[in-house]
Scaffold this motif. Structure first.
Motif, PDB file in Angstrom:
ATOM      1  N   LEU A 158       0.844  -1.198   0.000  1.00 24.32           N
ATOM      2  CA  LEU A 158       0.000   0.000   0.000  1.00 24.32           C
ATOM      3  C   LEU A 158       0.874   1.241   0.000  1.00 24.32           C
ATOM      4  O   LEU A 158       1.790   1.376   0.818  1.00 24.32           O
ATOM      5  N   VAL A 159       0.581   2.134  -0.945  1.00 23.45           N
ATOM      6  CA  VAL A 159       1.240   3.448  -0.980  1.00 23.45           C
ATOM      7  C   VAL A 159       0.169   4.505  -0.745  1.00 23.45           C
ATOM      8  O   VAL A 159      -0.865   4.485  -1.411  1.00 23.45           O
ATOM      9  N   LEU A 160       0.388   5.401   0.192  1.00 21.79           N
ATOM     10  CA  LEU A 160      -0.539   6.513   0.404  1.00 21.79           C
ATOM     11  C   LEU A 160       0.052   7.759  -0.243  1.00 21.79           C
ATOM     12  O   LEU A 160       1.174   8.159   0.086  1.00 21.79           O
ATOM     13  N   GLU A 161      -0.695   8.346  -1.182  1.00 20.33           N
ATOM     14  CA  GLU A 161      -0.210   9.546  -1.878  1.00 20.33           C
ATOM     15  C   GLU A 161      -0.690  10.800  -1.144  1.00 20.33           C
ATOM     16  O   GLU A 161      -1.885  11.003  -0.959  1.00 20.33           O
ATOM     17  N   LEU A 162       0.265  11.617  -0.759  1.00 22.77           N
ATOM     18  CA  LEU A 162      -0.025  12.836   0.003  1.00 22.77           C
ATOM     19  C   LEU A 162       0.627  14.019  -0.685  1.00 22.77           C
ATOM     20  O   LEU A 162       1.712  13.882  -1.243  1.00 22.77           O
ATOM     21  N   THR A 163      -0.016  15.172  -0.659  1.00 26.57           N
ATOM     22  CA  THR A 163       0.621  16.356  -1.246  1.00 26.57           C
ATOM     23  C   THR A 163       1.464  17.061  -0.201  1.00 26.57           C
ATOM     24  O   THR A 163       1.234  16.918   1.002  1.00 26.57           O
ATOM     25  N   GLU A 164       2.430  17.826  -0.701  1.00 26.98           N
ATOM     26  CA  GLU A 164       3.313  18.552   0.207  1.00 26.98           C
ATOM     27  C   GLU A 164       2.537  19.443   1.164  1.00 26.98           C
ATOM     28  O   GLU A 164       2.849  19.523   2.338  1.00 26.98           O
ATOM     29  N   SER A 165       1.515  20.127   0.638  1.00 29.41           N
ATOM     30  CA  SER A 165       0.767  21.051   1.492  1.00 29.41           C
ATOM     31  C   SER A 165       0.129  20.296   2.656  1.00 29.41           C
ATOM     32  O   SER A 165       0.025  20.805   3.768  1.00 29.41           O
ATOM     33  N   ALA A 166      -0.294  19.060   2.390  1.00 24.27           N
ATOM     34  CA  ALA A 166      -0.895  18.257   3.457  1.00 24.27           C
ATOM     35  C   ALA A 166       0.133  17.929   4.526  1.00 24.27           C
ATOM     36  O   ALA A 166      -0.127  18.000   5.721  1.00 24.27           O
ATOM     37  N   VAL A 167       1.323  17.617   4.067  1.00 23.91           N
ATOM     38  CA  VAL A 167       2.349  17.120   4.961  1.00 23.91           C
ATOM     39  C   VAL A 167       2.967  18.234   5.784  1.00 23.91           C
ATOM     40  O   VAL A 167       3.477  18.026   6.881  1.00 23.91           O
ATOM     41  N   LEU A 168       2.885  19.454   5.241  1.00 24.93           N
ATOM     42  CA  LEU A 168       3.511  20.598   5.914  1.00 24.93           C
ATOM     43  C   LEU A 168       2.787  21.023   7.186  1.00 24.93           C
ATOM     44  O   LEU A 168       3.297  21.840   7.932  1.00 24.93           O
ATOM     45  N   ARG A 169       1.584  20.481   7.395  1.00 26.32           N
ATOM     46  CA  ARG A 169       0.763  20.982   8.500  1.00 26.32           C
ATOM     47  C   ARG A 169       1.147  20.410   9.855  1.00 26.32           C
ATOM     48  O   ARG A 169       0.393  19.702  10.489  1.00 26.32           O
ATOM     49  N   GLY A 170       2.371  20.594  10.266  1.00 26.71           N
ATOM     50  CA  GLY A 170       2.716  20.488  11.677  1.00 26.71           C
ATOM     51  C   GLY A 170       3.027  19.135  12.277  1.00 26.71           C
ATOM     52  O   GLY A 170       3.050  18.108  11.604  1.00 26.71           O
ATOM     53  N   GLN A 171       3.269  19.172  13.557  1.00 24.69           N
ATOM     54  CA  GLN A 171       3.796  18.038  14.300  1.00 24.69           C
ATOM     55  C   GLN A 171       2.841  16.850  14.363  1.00 24.69           C
ATOM     56  O   GLN A 171       3.264  15.708  14.301  1.00 24.69           O
ATOM     57  N   HIS A 172       1.546  17.137  14.536  1.00 29.63           N
ATOM     58  CA  HIS A 172       0.603  16.036  14.667  1.00 29.63           C
ATOM     59  C   HIS A 172       0.627  15.165  13.418  1.00 29.63           C
ATOM     60  O   HIS A 172       0.724  13.939  13.497  1.00 29.63           O
ATOM     61  N   VAL A 173       0.573  15.819  12.263  1.00 33.26           N
ATOM     62  CA  VAL A 173       0.572  15.090  10.993  1.00 33.26           C
ATOM     63  C   VAL A 173       1.852  14.284  10.853  1.00 33.26           C
ATOM     64  O   VAL A 173       1.835  13.117  10.447  1.00 33.26           O
ATOM     65  N   LEU A 174       2.965  14.902  11.224  1.00 32.88           N
ATOM     66  CA  LEU A 174       4.251  14.213  11.110  1.00 32.88           C
ATOM     67  C   LEU A 174       4.271  12.947  11.968  1.00 32.88           C
ATOM     68  O   LEU A 174       4.786  11.906  11.564  1.00 32.88           O
TER      69      LEU A 174
END
Ligand code: C2E
Ligand code: CA
Ligand code: CA
Ligand code: CA
Length: 287
Positions: free
Chosen positions: A148-164
């Motif tokens: 399984l590969v989950l495709e995420l955009t940079e803008s999604a990933v940039l949103r902070g510590q929780h997401v990371l």
């Protein structure tokens, strides 16, 4: 009504644009469509540029509206994100992609198709149940996590510590993460360092015209430079790459020379219903 922006219009499969109804009504319409089973996944081959092998598929959602025909995700994903319906819709997408991926795995064996890649919105990453949902989707359908590969955009990933933190949990569970539309967002370098990505998808905007080679065409030169730099950066960080939106053989040849071994685009295969991809895999098995 006259001063409404284009955002208040929606283009349907018949090519006609019609005004979007009130926000609440669209939200209700999407909800009803989800309950009625009107969403369908199409799958686009991700192809080895050297030998044409299908190494994976991206799952792309379609809304098959009974009256309006097929509505493209560009028209309803933004609304689904605004209304929060992307959380249940995305959960359905994830489960359906895992179900179909597992079905192909059992029908064609582990060598036929390595990975299935659904898209994930930032709203889903903020849903507290997301990591559990991913694990359940894999377990319920018997799909190994590394397929399984989950495709995420940079803008999604940039949103902070929780997401990371969520992304690291997913990474630790064995799921692969792909950075979609790479090169279009900001701070790509620092992001790549912090983000547990396995795959970088070079955005189509750098593929358009990359094959053009007239001296003094600065736009083409710049695209080649970016494409080459992204491939080198990915290589240095141990990431795989996919070049997106390849529309002709010249682009495929050029990208191969610029360091890309895997690509995706209409020239290599259009998004298609699952049955069509099944037929394609079956035809290749015979050879
Ligand atoms: P994306 O993730 O960047 O997906 C690639 C888009 O480019 C797809 O459009 C695909 O059909 C199109 N494409 C592929 N090859 C070519 C090519 O050679 N030329 C051209 N002109 N286009 C090509 P699609 O299916 O309309 O999806 C649009 C966007 O909607 C996707 O962009 C993605 O951001 C979003 N999307 C689609 N399905 C989902 C989903 O299930 N969940 C979420 N959150 N977003 C989705
Ligand atoms: Ca994508
Ligand atoms: Ca993309
Ligand atoms: Ca995109």
């Amino acid at each position: 009504a006259k001063q409404r922006g284009r955002a208040n219009w929606i283009r349907y499969a018949d090519g006609m644009e019609r005004p979007v109804q009130a926000h609440a009504q669209l939200a209700g319409d999407l909800r009803r469509a989800l309950d009625a089973g009107e969403f369908r996944l199409h799958y686009q081959p991700i192809v080895s540029l050297g030998d044409g092998r299908i190494v994976g598929v991206e799952a792309l959602v379609r809304w098959e509206h009974p009256a309006r025909g097929v509505v493209s995700p560009a028209e309803f994903i933004p609304a689904a994100e605004r209304t929060g319906l992307i959380v249940p819709l995305g959960r359905w997408v994830l489960r359906e992609a895992c179900r179909q991926g597992a079905a192909w795995l059992s029908e064609f064996g582990p060598g036929a198709l390595d990975k299935v890649a659904p898209n994930v919105s930032v709203r889903q990453l903020h849903d507290p149940g997301f990591v559990t949902d991913v694990a359940a989707a894999l377990a319920d359908h018997g799909l190994p996590a590394d397929r399984l590969v989950l495709e995420l955009t940079e803008s999604a990933v940039l949103r902070g510590q929780h997401v990371l933190r969520v992304l690291h949990e997913l990474h630790d569970s064995g799921v692969r993460l792909a950075l979609d539309d790479f090169g279009t967002g900001e701070s790509s370098l620092s992001l790549l360092r912090a983000f547990p990505a396995a795959i970088v998808k070079l955005d189509k905007s750098f593929v358009d015209g990359v094959e053009l080679d007239e001296p003094g065409t600065p736009a083409a030169d710049a695209r080649q430079a970016v494409a080459r730099a992204v491939a080198q950066l990915a290589g240095a960080l141990g990431l795989d790459t996919v070049a997106e939106g390849i529309e002709n053989q010249e682009q495929a040849d050029r990208l191969l020379r610029l360091g890309y071994t895997v690509g995706q685009g209409y020239h290599l295969g259009r998004p298609m219903p699952a049955e069509q991809l099944t037929a394609l895999l079956a035809a290749r098995r015979v050879k």
